[in-house]
Structures are given as C-alpha cells and as structure tokens.
Scaffold this motif. Structure first.
Motif, PDB file in Angstrom:
ATOM      1  N   GLU A 247       9.650   5.028   2.652  1.00 30.80           N
ATOM      2  CA  GLU A 247       9.907   6.298   1.968  1.00 30.80           C
ATOM      3  C   GLU A 247       8.631   7.054   1.597  1.00 30.80           C
ATOM      4  N   VAL A 248       7.638   6.999   2.499  1.00 31.98           N
ATOM      5  CA  VAL A 248       6.457   7.842   2.324  1.00 31.98           C
ATOM      6  C   VAL A 248       6.896   9.301   2.503  1.00 31.98           C
TER       7      VAL A 248
ATOM      8  N   ILE B  44       0.838  -1.202   0.000  1.00 33.17           N
ATOM      9  CA  ILE B  44       0.000   0.000   0.000  1.00 33.17           C
ATOM     10  C   ILE B  44       0.871   1.250   0.000  1.00 33.17           C
ATOM     11  N   ARG B  45       1.860   1.271   0.876  1.00 33.71           N
ATOM     12  CA  ARG B  45       2.724   2.446   0.980  1.00 33.71           C
ATOM     13  C   ARG B  45       3.594   2.636  -0.256  1.00 33.71           C
ATOM     14  N   ARG B  46       4.002   1.537  -0.870  1.00 33.46           N
ATOM     15  CA  ARG B  46       4.927   1.640  -2.002  1.00 33.46           C
ATOM     16  C   ARG B  46       4.217   1.793  -3.346  1.00 33.46           C
ATOM     17  N   GLU B  47       3.062   1.154  -3.492  1.00 34.78           N
ATOM     18  CA  GLU B  47       2.412   1.104  -4.799  1.00 34.78           C
ATOM     19  C   GLU B  47       1.228   2.074  -4.940  1.00 34.78           C
ATOM     20  N   VAL B  48       0.625   2.466  -3.832  1.00 29.74           N
ATOM     21  CA  VAL B  48      -0.601   3.272  -3.909  1.00 29.74           C
ATOM     22  C   VAL B  48      -0.378   4.695  -3.411  1.00 29.74           C
ATOM     23  N   ILE B  49       0.229   4.825  -2.246  1.00 33.33           N
ATOM     24  CA  ILE B  49       0.238   6.106  -1.542  1.00 33.33           C
ATOM     25  C   ILE B  49       0.997   7.188  -2.305  1.00 33.33           C
ATOM     26  N   GLY B  50       2.062   6.827  -3.003  1.00 35.86           N
ATOM     27  CA  GLY B  50       2.816   7.825  -3.751  1.00 35.86           C
ATOM     28  C   GLY B  50       1.995   8.552  -4.797  1.00 35.86           C
ATOM     29  N   HIS B  51       0.923   7.933  -5.270  1.00 35.10           N
ATOM     30  CA  HIS B  51       0.069   8.551  -6.286  1.00 35.10           C
ATOM     31  C   HIS B  51      -0.824   9.646  -5.696  1.00 35.10           C
TER      32      HIS B  51
ATOM     33  N   ALA C  95      -2.472   7.766   8.996  1.00 36.88           N
ATOM     34  CA  ALA C  95      -2.979   8.127   7.674  1.00 36.88           C
ATOM     35  C   ALA C  95      -2.193   9.319   7.148  1.00 36.88           C
ATOM     36  N   VAL C  96      -2.186   9.465   5.833  1.00 40.68           N
ATOM     37  CA  VAL C  96      -1.631  10.669   5.205  1.00 40.68           C
ATOM     38  C   VAL C  96      -2.795  11.460   4.625  1.00 40.68           C
TER      39      VAL C  96
ATOM     40  N   SER D 280     -11.959  11.252 -10.536  1.00 41.60           N
ATOM     41  CA  SER D 280     -13.037  12.079 -11.083  1.00 41.60           C
ATOM     42  C   SER D 280     -12.682  13.562 -11.042  1.00 41.60           C
ATOM     43  N   LYS D 281     -11.602  13.908 -10.339  1.00 45.03           N
ATOM     44  CA  LYS D 281     -11.201  15.295 -10.231  1.00 45.03           C
ATOM     45  C   LYS D 281     -10.495  15.737 -11.509  1.00 45.03           C
ATOM     46  N   LYS D 282     -10.625  16.996 -11.822  1.00 47.49           N
ATOM     47  CA  LYS D 282     -10.168  17.534 -13.107  1.00 47.49           C
ATOM     48  C   LYS D 282      -8.680  17.360 -13.332  1.00 47.49           C
ATOM     49  N   ASN D 283      -7.858  17.643 -12.324  1.00 43.89           N
ATOM     50  CA  ASN D 283      -6.409  17.658 -12.517  1.00 43.89           C
ATOM     51  C   ASN D 283      -5.703  16.485 -11.850  1.00 43.89           C
ATOM     52  N   PHE D 284      -6.429  15.396 -11.581  1.00 46.72           N
ATOM     53  CA  PHE D 284      -5.816  14.252 -10.920  1.00 46.72           C
ATOM     54  C   PHE D 284      -5.660  13.101 -11.905  1.00 46.72           C
ATOM     55  N   ILE D 285      -4.439  12.607 -12.027  1.00 45.69           N
ATOM     56  CA  ILE D 285      -4.164  11.443 -12.867  1.00 45.69           C
ATOM     57  C   ILE D 285      -3.564  10.365 -11.980  1.00 45.69           C
ATOM     58  N   SER D 286      -4.184   9.201 -11.924  1.00 44.29           N
ATOM     59  CA  SER D 286      -3.704   8.116 -11.085  1.00 44.29           C
ATOM     60  C   SER D 286      -3.292   6.927 -11.950  1.00 44.29           C
ATOM     61  N   ASN D 287      -2.072   6.448 -11.703  1.00 40.35           N
ATOM     62  CA  ASN D 287      -1.581   5.259 -12.398  1.00 40.35           C
ATOM     63  C   ASN D 287      -1.414   4.093 -11.435  1.00 40.35           C
ATOM     64  N   VAL D 288      -2.216   4.065 -10.368  1.00 40.79           N
ATOM     65  CA  VAL D 288      -2.102   2.984  -9.401  1.00 40.79           C
ATOM     66  C   VAL D 288      -2.285   1.640 -10.103  1.00 40.79           C
TER      67      VAL D 288
END
Length: 407
Positions: A173-174, A65-72, A117-118, A374-382
């Motif tokens: 490395e969060v 979760i911390r390495r693959e998801v949170i950085g996005h 949480a972050v 769904s947000k205008k300026n958010f791009i997620s590559n999770v």
C-alpha cells in the motif's frame, strides 16, 4: 532500527544487522566486511556469516521499509524504476557477465540490479531491489548452484523484475504515483500495459525508431487470432515521422532552475498517438497513449521522447517535472556508492548480494530521514511507535565510546 530488525528473529541477527548498517554509515573509504568490522571493533567473521549465509529473508526487511518508513516521506511525485551496476573481476560473483554497465557507460564485466524508488520531487528513497540474472547464468546450472540461485528462478527481463517490485509496493500500500523509467522499460509494451492494468500512470522514455503508429484512431479487422489495420487506413508512421509533422505552435516554452542556480530552457509538445505494437499482441485496437516531446529550440533533434498514460490531460508544468525527475534515483545511486558502500560487497552468493542491497537501503534511508528532519516543515515519526529493541539499545551503548574516540 527498532522498527525494522524484529523481522530478523534471533537477537544475534538483529545485533549483526545493526552493526552492519552502522559500519556502512561510519567514515571510511572501503565498506566491505573486513575494514567495516575493524572500524566497528567487532569480529568480521560474524558479520560475514550474517550477510552471506544466515537464512533471513530480505523481503521482510523491504516489507518493513515500505510499511514503517516510506509512508513518512509522502506525498510522492513519482515512482522511479532504473538499474545500476558495478564492475566485477572474475566470473564467480552471482550475475556477473559482460553486459551494459551504466557506471561506465559501456559494455563491461559487471553485476546489474534493478531498483524501485519513490520520490517527493527532491530526493528518491529506495523501496525494492533485485539482481538481474543474464540468460547465460540461467542456463548454467553449475554456476547457479554454486552461487545459491533459487532453483525455481527463471529468466526475467529488467522490465519484468521492475513489475515484480512494483507489485510488492502495491501490496504494501505504498502511495501510488506516476512510474518513470528509461527506454529499457518504456519500449516494452508488456510493461506499459501491466502498469495500465494496475491503474498506474506512467511517463516513460522511449526510443523513436522502435515504435510505429497513427495520430488518429483507426479501424481494424481480425484474421484468426491476429488483429490488423483496415486496408483503407493509412500506413503506420514511426515516431520520428510523426515528430517531423509537428508545427512550431504546438510547442510550449518551459524553464527551470538547475542545481547550479542557472536557468535552463526547453520546449514541450504532446499529442495523442495510437501505437501498432498492441495489435501484434492480439489487442483489438492500437494502444492510445500520449507522446510527449522535449525539444530545446536550439537543438537539431529532440532531447527525449516519452510515452505517457495520465489520468488527466498533460500540462506544461507536470510534463516538465516528470521529464526531469528520473535523475533523483541516479543521485541515490551515486551517494550510496560514494558514501555508503552500495557497490562494495565482495561476496559471491545470491543471498549475500540481496542481504547487502536491503541493508544498504536502510543506511541510505537513515541519512535521508536525518536530512529531511532538518527541513523546516518536515516532521518524521519513523520508529517512534516501535518498542525499543534490546539488541538496538545494547549496540548503541557499545558504539558510542567508539564514535567519541573518532571525533
């Protein structure tokens, strides 16, 4: 899920993990094993075995979760530590005891877990969690053994558990950010000092009657191993006394838009204080820290007090943001309980409880990622660069007809 489940190993575990998260995400009032399995159209016994008994390591799921998801989700405005609890009947569920339960605002028979949480300033995302074991459980070997509590596990305060979660996040490395927490954490000198030693900023709520100090640096002397204020120095004052000496011109007005659209107002003031508690723990000087006061003009007493360690001097805007950001983890707790079954697990074991916490976090992070997309300026590559997992593909194809029939 393809980015997460490979750490579980065997295909049946990966399949069960996907199904469990699917079940948490699906409509339904109750998210315990049996109703969840019924909605999924699968055998409840296999899910029960996977969550309660299967020897997979939930720490590896949190790592992913911390390495693959949170950085996005960067950049982060804060890290937040807090605990959440849920009511429990009986005495056999791991960690259940008569203790303070935030869900009802009083002492009750409940389980309590500490979470980290972050937050980006709008929403909070879970990155670690662990059950708090009361002293009564630590001392009861029969209950410990029956619930599968690791033999090497000793008593840890909530602040000590929070530090363990923070250490894990740093190892993965969060992106660092100021640590927020209530007085359970802010009143602990050891917690504040540990954050300072790790180079982390903090903005922690405190109880005014617990702390004493000075508004100017003082001289000290050492007697054996203990450090004392010099006899010619003035006596330490409580934070309440220090607040009483604040002048009106030291306060700065601040306002913000509430969730209902109304405008809220308060006043903020800050000053450097030097707390005496550090001397009790053999420090050579009192602890130098910012005391931040949130005191609405029409209130008879402060709304909150904070101790802050910041890499640059406080500002009105930053103090206002950090003082109002801790509610985001409460929002995560509420939504996870209401919609995703965070407090619905009915197992009694240490292993099952922690498996459920990690899988519940995955369900919430999926919802959070969909919302952010769904947000205008958010791009997620999770998960975009993760190879497709065969168990994920198989279960997706199996689930689609079930979802179609429920529409």
């Amino acid at each position: 899920m393809s980015a997460i489940v490979p750490v579980l190993g065997r295909s049946e575990r990966r399949l069960a993990a996907i199904r469990y998260v699917e079940g948490l995400l699906m409509e339904g009032q109750r998210k315990s094993i049996e109703p969840l399995a019924t909605r999924l159209g699968v055998d409840g016994q296999s899910l029960q075995q996977f969550v309660a008994d299967s020897p997979w390591d939930e720490c590896k799921v949190w790592n992913q979760i911390r390495r693959e998801v949170i950085g996005h989700l960067e950049p982060f405005e804060s890290w937040i530590v807090d605990e959440t609890g849920w009511l429990k009947q009986g005495e056999h569920s791991v960690g259940v005891a008569w203790q303070y339960c935030g869900a009802v605002g009083k002492q009750a028979s409940c389980q309590v877990n500490v979470q980290l949480a972050v937050s980006d300033g709008v929403v909070a995302a879970p990155i670690g969690a662990r059950l708090f074991l009361p002293q009564s459980w630590i001392e009861d070997s029969r209950r410990r053994n029956k619930a599968g509590v690791p033999k090497e596990l000793g008593y840890a305060t909530k602040a000590e558990i929070a530090l363990q979660l923070i250490e894990q996040a740093l190892e993965d490395e969060v992106q660092p950010a100021p640590v927020l927490g209530d007085s359970v954490y802010g009143d602990s000198w050891h917690f504040r000092e540990a954050l300072r030693q790790r180079g982390l900023e903090f903005f922690l709520q405190v109880s005014p009657g617990v702390h004493q100090g000075w508004t100017e640096p003082i001289r000290t002397f050492k007697e054996r191993t203990k450090t004392h204020p010099h006899p010619n120095e003035p006596p330490a004052q409580s934070l309440t006394q220090i607040l009483g000496a604040l002048r009106p011109e030291q306060f700065k007005s601040a306002s913000w838009k509430a969730a209902d659209g109304s405008t809220k107002k308060t006043r903020l003031a800050w000053l450097k204080v030097y707390l005496s508690r550090a001397l009790f723990y053999h420090a050579s000087q009192p602890e130098a820290v910012w005391l931040v006061v949130d005191w609405p003009a029409d209130a008879p007493e402060p709304y909150n007090l904070y101790l802050a360690h910041l890499h640059r001097a406080p500002s009105t805007a930053r103090c206002l943001r950090l003082s109002r950001s801790r509610w985001q983890i409460e929002q995560y707790f509420q939504r996870s309980k209401n919609d995703l079954g965070l407090d619905h697990y009915e197992g009694r074991s240490w292993r099952g409880f922690h498996h459920h916490l990690a899988l519940s976090a995955l369900a919430y992070l999926f919802i959070l990622t969909c919302w952010l997309r769904s947000k205008k300026n958010f791009i997620s590559n999770v998960g975009a660069d993760a190879p497709l997992d065969s168990a994920t593909v198989t279960e997706t194809h199996r689930l689609l007809p079930i979802l179609s029939n429920n529409l």
